[in-house]
Enzyme design. Sequence first.
Site, mmCIF file in Angstrom:
data_model
loop_
_atom_site.group_PDB
_atom_site.id
_atom_site.type_symbol
_atom_site.label_atom_id
_atom_site.label_comp_id
_atom_site.label_asym_id
_atom_site.label_seq_id
_atom_site.Cartn_x
_atom_site.Cartn_y
_atom_site.Cartn_z
ATOM 1 N NE ARG A 19 -1.120 2.512 2.810
ATOM 2 C CZ ARG A 19 -0.536 3.628 3.243
ATOM 3 N NH1 ARG A 19 -0.480 4.694 2.454
ATOM 4 N NH2 ARG A 19 0.027 3.707 4.435
ATOM 5 C CG ASP A 20 3.136 4.374 3.024
ATOM 6 O OD1 ASP A 20 3.133 5.244 2.140
ATOM 7 O OD2 ASP A 20 3.329 4.640 4.222
ATOM 8 C CG HIS A 213 3.716 4.740 9.228
ATOM 9 N ND1 HIS A 213 2.968 3.803 8.535
ATOM 10 C CD2 HIS A 213 4.110 5.646 8.294
ATOM 11 C CE1 HIS A 213 2.925 4.134 7.253
ATOM 12 N NE2 HIS A 213 3.606 5.254 7.080
ATOM 13 C CG HIS A 215 7.493 7.636 5.235
ATOM 14 N ND1 HIS A 215 7.298 7.177 3.966
ATOM 15 C CD2 HIS A 215 6.310 7.462 5.883
ATOM 16 C CE1 HIS A 215 6.040 6.766 3.837
ATOM 17 N NE2 HIS A 215 5.416 6.926 4.991
ATOM 18 C CB CYS A 246 2.556 10.306 1.401
ATOM 19 S SG CYS A 246 0.890 11.003 1.370
ATOM 20 C CG ASN A 255 6.658 3.223 4.781
ATOM 21 O OD1 ASN A 255 6.160 3.292 3.661
ATOM 22 N ND2 ASN A 255 6.044 3.609 5.860
#
Length: 309
Positions: A19-20, A213, A215, A246, A255
């Site tokens: 996803r990310d 979370h 990055h 993002c 990430n």
Amino acid sequence: MALKTTGAQAVSLVEVGPRDGLQNEKTPIATAHKVELCQRLLAAGIARLEAAAFVSPKWVPQMADGADVLAGLKSQRGASVSLSALVPNLKGMESAIEAGVQEVVVFTAASEAFTQKNINCSIADSIERFKPVIELARQHHIHVRGSISCALGCPYEGDVPVNRAADVARRLADVGVQEFDVADTIGVGTAGQTRAVFEAVAKAVPVDRIAGHFHDTYGQALANILAALQVGVRTFHSSVAGLGGCPYAKGATGNVATEDVVYMLQGMGYDTGIDLNALVDAGEWVSTTVLGRPYASRAGRALWTRRQG
Ligand code: HMG
Ligand code: MG
């Protein structure tokens, strides 16, 4: 899903690469490749996998095939695996239920400007919008995570006050969010700041419900994970091969790489349940075969090179 409680030496990783990691890719990636990536990650022992985002396809076209990705993972579902998806509103929640996820992620931020750019509303309006989403999740026994972007800095507002993420976490807890994903969206945070922000959040909500979370834009993510571990956080998000970014946070890179995190945690004696060799295979494959670029995980590349040689 009942939140897995971790023992003293266990750390739970949520893999967000599909996803990310992929949401920021400009070129459309075949659904079959997305499914294969998820399958390889699950085979490597990933137990919590963020596989899709049920957001507006006009906003993030790369995530438009979420239902097909999850359909491709039907045979992988089981008691030991939890698949999740981002849901910004009721429409997304209905799609997530239909797709059979075990967890959903509602997402807001510690910064008003970022919330506006990312989901086109204020923080207060986003939380209001989450209420019916969370009620529907409750009816379907779906675990609800709440992501708090820009906890350590914002691409539009700059510095973010230390207590801002804690305030948002408290407000999310009030509407029924069960787990709090505290995010350094643009990877600017450093270890002392991370410690302060996570200590503040841990005063607002139980520490075993907090996830980090990070990055890795400024190369601080492993240090920040260590700082959060020292606060007592035992759940972290990471992305295979360090993929991602993002679309609404320009310049932010991916990430922290899952391979790097697993390598560090294993070295510290933590159990992640992940087979690092199989993870490296997945990371090398998605980087070179699917995306056609060098394999960017530092630990992954070192292990891969050593194996070739
Ligand atoms: P909007 O334009 O204000 O909403 O967007 P709208 O209700 O007017 O809808 C616009 C169009 O989208 C409509 O279609 C809706 O039907 C459709 P039209 O009538 O024009 O044909 N639509 C949807 N379609 C499919 N699924 C949906 C959905 N909702 C509306 N769920 C909205 C508001 C929230 C929808 C939009 O801003 C959006 O989708 N934003 C998502 C942005 C995003 O995905 N960002 C990246 C993920 S967050 C992230 O990466 C951070 C994180 O990793 C943590 C960190 O690192 O910080 C989690
Ligand atoms: Mg992110």
